[in-house]
Design a protein around this motif. Structure first.
Motif, mmCIF file in Angstrom:
data_model
loop_
_atom_site.group_PDB
_atom_site.id
_atom_site.type_symbol
_atom_site.label_atom_id
_atom_site.label_comp_id
_atom_site.label_asym_id
_atom_site.label_seq_id
_atom_site.Cartn_x
_atom_site.Cartn_y
_atom_site.Cartn_z
ATOM 1 N N VAL A 214 0.853 -1.187 0.000
ATOM 2 C CA VAL A 214 0.000 0.000 0.000
ATOM 3 C C VAL A 214 0.886 1.232 0.000
ATOM 4 C CG1 VAL A 214 -1.657 1.379 1.316
ATOM 5 C CG2 VAL A 214 -1.990 -1.093 1.089
ATOM 6 N N ALA A 215 0.660 2.108 -0.969
ATOM 7 C CA ALA A 215 1.410 3.355 -1.079
ATOM 8 C C ALA A 215 0.474 4.497 -0.703
ATOM 9 C CB ALA A 215 1.942 3.537 -2.502
ATOM 10 N N ALA A 216 0.725 5.132 0.436
ATOM 11 C CA ALA A 216 -0.203 6.161 0.935
ATOM 12 C C ALA A 216 0.546 7.184 1.760
ATOM 13 C CB ALA A 216 -1.300 5.509 1.783
ATOM 14 N N ASP A 217 0.344 8.459 1.460
ATOM 15 C CA ASP A 217 0.972 9.487 2.293
ATOM 16 C C ASP A 217 0.288 9.528 3.660
ATOM 17 O OD1 ASP A 217 -0.998 11.893 2.473
ATOM 18 O OD2 ASP A 217 -1.002 11.385 0.345
ATOM 19 N N SER A 218 0.927 10.169 4.609
ATOM 20 C CA SER A 218 0.487 10.104 6.005
ATOM 21 C C SER A 218 -0.905 10.683 6.231
ATOM 22 C CB SER A 218 1.502 10.814 6.910
ATOM 23 O OG SER A 218 1.716 12.152 6.482
ATOM 24 N N LEU A 238 3.440 -1.243 4.020
ATOM 25 C CA LEU A 238 2.876 0.092 3.887
ATOM 26 C C LEU A 238 4.026 1.061 3.680
ATOM 27 C CD1 LEU A 238 0.683 2.338 4.160
ATOM 28 C CD2 LEU A 238 1.043 2.223 6.642
ATOM 29 N N VAL A 239 4.011 1.777 2.561
ATOM 30 C CA VAL A 239 5.022 2.790 2.294
ATOM 31 C C VAL A 239 4.362 4.156 2.420
ATOM 32 C CG1 VAL A 239 6.693 3.709 0.660
ATOM 33 C CG2 VAL A 239 6.255 1.248 0.744
ATOM 34 N N THR A 240 4.863 4.966 3.333
ATOM 35 C CA THR A 240 4.275 6.278 3.604
ATOM 36 C C THR A 240 5.401 7.298 3.729
ATOM 37 O OG1 THR A 240 2.698 7.467 5.024
ATOM 38 C CG2 THR A 240 4.191 5.909 6.106
ATOM 39 N N ASP A 241 5.080 8.511 4.154
ATOM 40 C CA ASP A 241 6.107 9.544 4.285
ATOM 41 C C ASP A 241 6.572 9.665 5.726
ATOM 42 O OD1 ASP A 241 4.447 11.689 5.650
ATOM 43 O OD2 ASP A 241 3.279 11.399 3.824
ATOM 44 N N VAL A 259 6.271 -1.245 7.852
ATOM 45 C CA VAL A 259 6.083 0.173 7.558
ATOM 46 C C VAL A 259 7.404 0.773 7.107
ATOM 47 C CG1 VAL A 259 5.365 2.413 8.461
ATOM 48 C CG2 VAL A 259 4.232 0.316 9.273
ATOM 49 N N LEU A 260 7.413 1.325 5.895
ATOM 50 C CA LEU A 260 8.586 1.991 5.356
ATOM 51 C C LEU A 260 8.279 3.466 5.168
ATOM 52 C CD1 LEU A 260 9.647 -0.566 2.584
ATOM 53 C CD2 LEU A 260 10.374 -0.478 4.980
ATOM 54 N N LYS A 261 9.212 4.325 5.559
ATOM 55 C CA LYS A 261 9.007 5.763 5.464
ATOM 56 C C LYS A 261 9.897 6.359 4.384
ATOM 57 C CE LYS A 261 8.136 5.960 10.463
ATOM 58 N NZ LYS A 261 8.557 6.573 11.748
#
Length: 262
Positions: A214-218, A238-241, A259-261
């Motif tokens: 899932v690619a989603a900004d915070s 989950l890749v977020t900022d 979770v990757l930032k």
């Protein structure tokens, strides 16, 4: 602030309050009242708002901002997320991409990865399966990418194809990785979308893949939208900022999601 950024801000204010006053909107956006009047006139011509004396009210159509108005939101964060997600994809994979501004950035990052162009088999090193017309359009010109479009009925707000035709194609395919853009994702409720038709196709993209990212900004995290895509048991990463709170990141990690930032 660009014209599209102003339009996006006006539509968000209208979605929040139901109506807009020209003078108040001008003060909120720090522009002249004449500029706001012109903007509202343009939005009214596109049937996005209904003009009133001294302002505007929300149009009677379903209020879901078209993709072209969403591109200015958190643009830098989405580009970083797109680059990080693209780095998770190995040459030769079959990748599912749904529509949205963040997945569009993933597609753009994949398109310029030099190692993908070095895979010689049939001149193609990546297969992308998508229901997003804009993503298919951007990647079709890349000779290293094989594009498979699902078919279906086009939804103008997101450029996504939905409906039984899309489901029929996806039912015949297997994917290595699906990258999902979402309208919201919550540690308890899972991934969700505003539109039930999009959610149904997104669910199939997730079900057909060995791995779901899932690619989603915070701004999407800790929220819920109308239609459920899938639970977190289907989400691997989950890749977020880097603006995500430690509390939210921990909640997703506790649910078994890496979770990757960016």
């Amino acid at each position: 602030m660009s014209r599209y950024e102003r339009w996006n801000a006006l539509l968000e204010l209208l979605a929040e309050h139901g109506k807009l006053d020209v003078e108040e909107a001008a003060g909120a956006l720090d522009v002249s009242a004449a500029t706001i009047r012109r903007d509202l006139d343009q939005l009214a011509r596109q049937q996005m708002v209904t003009r009133t004396r001294g302002g505007a009210v929300a149009h009677s159509v379903s209020y879901d901002l078209p993709l072209r108005y969403k591109t200015a939101r958190n643009a830098d964060a989405k580009q970083r997320i797109g680059a990080l997600v693209a780095g998770l994809i190995a040459p030769g994979e079959v990748v599912g991409l749904n529509g949205g501004t963040t997945t569009t950035e993933v597609a753009r990052a994949l398109a310029v990865r030099p190692d993908l162009a070095e895979h010689p088999e049939n001149g193609q090193s990546l297969t992308v399966v998508t229901n997003a017309l804009n993503i298919a359009n951007e990647l079709t010109v890349r000779p290293q990418v094989k594009i498979v479009v699902t078919g279906g009925v086009a939804r103008p707000q997101s450029y996504e194809l939905i409906g039984p035709l899309a489901a029929q194609v996806l039912g015949e395919l297997t994917l290595d990785t699906t990258v999902l853009g979402v309208d919201a994702i919550d540690a308890g409720h899972g991934a969700t979308a505003h539109h039930e038709g999009e959610a149904a196709v997104n669910r199939l993209l997730a079900e057909r893949a060995r791995r779901v990212v899932v690619a989603a900004d915070s701004s999407k995290l800790g929220n819920r939208a109308f239609a459920r895509i899938c639970g977190l048991d289907r989400v691997d990463t989950l890749v977020t900022d880097d603006q995500v709170t430690e509390e939210l990141a921990a909640a997703f990690a506790d649910a078994g999601v890496a979770v990757l930032k960016a």
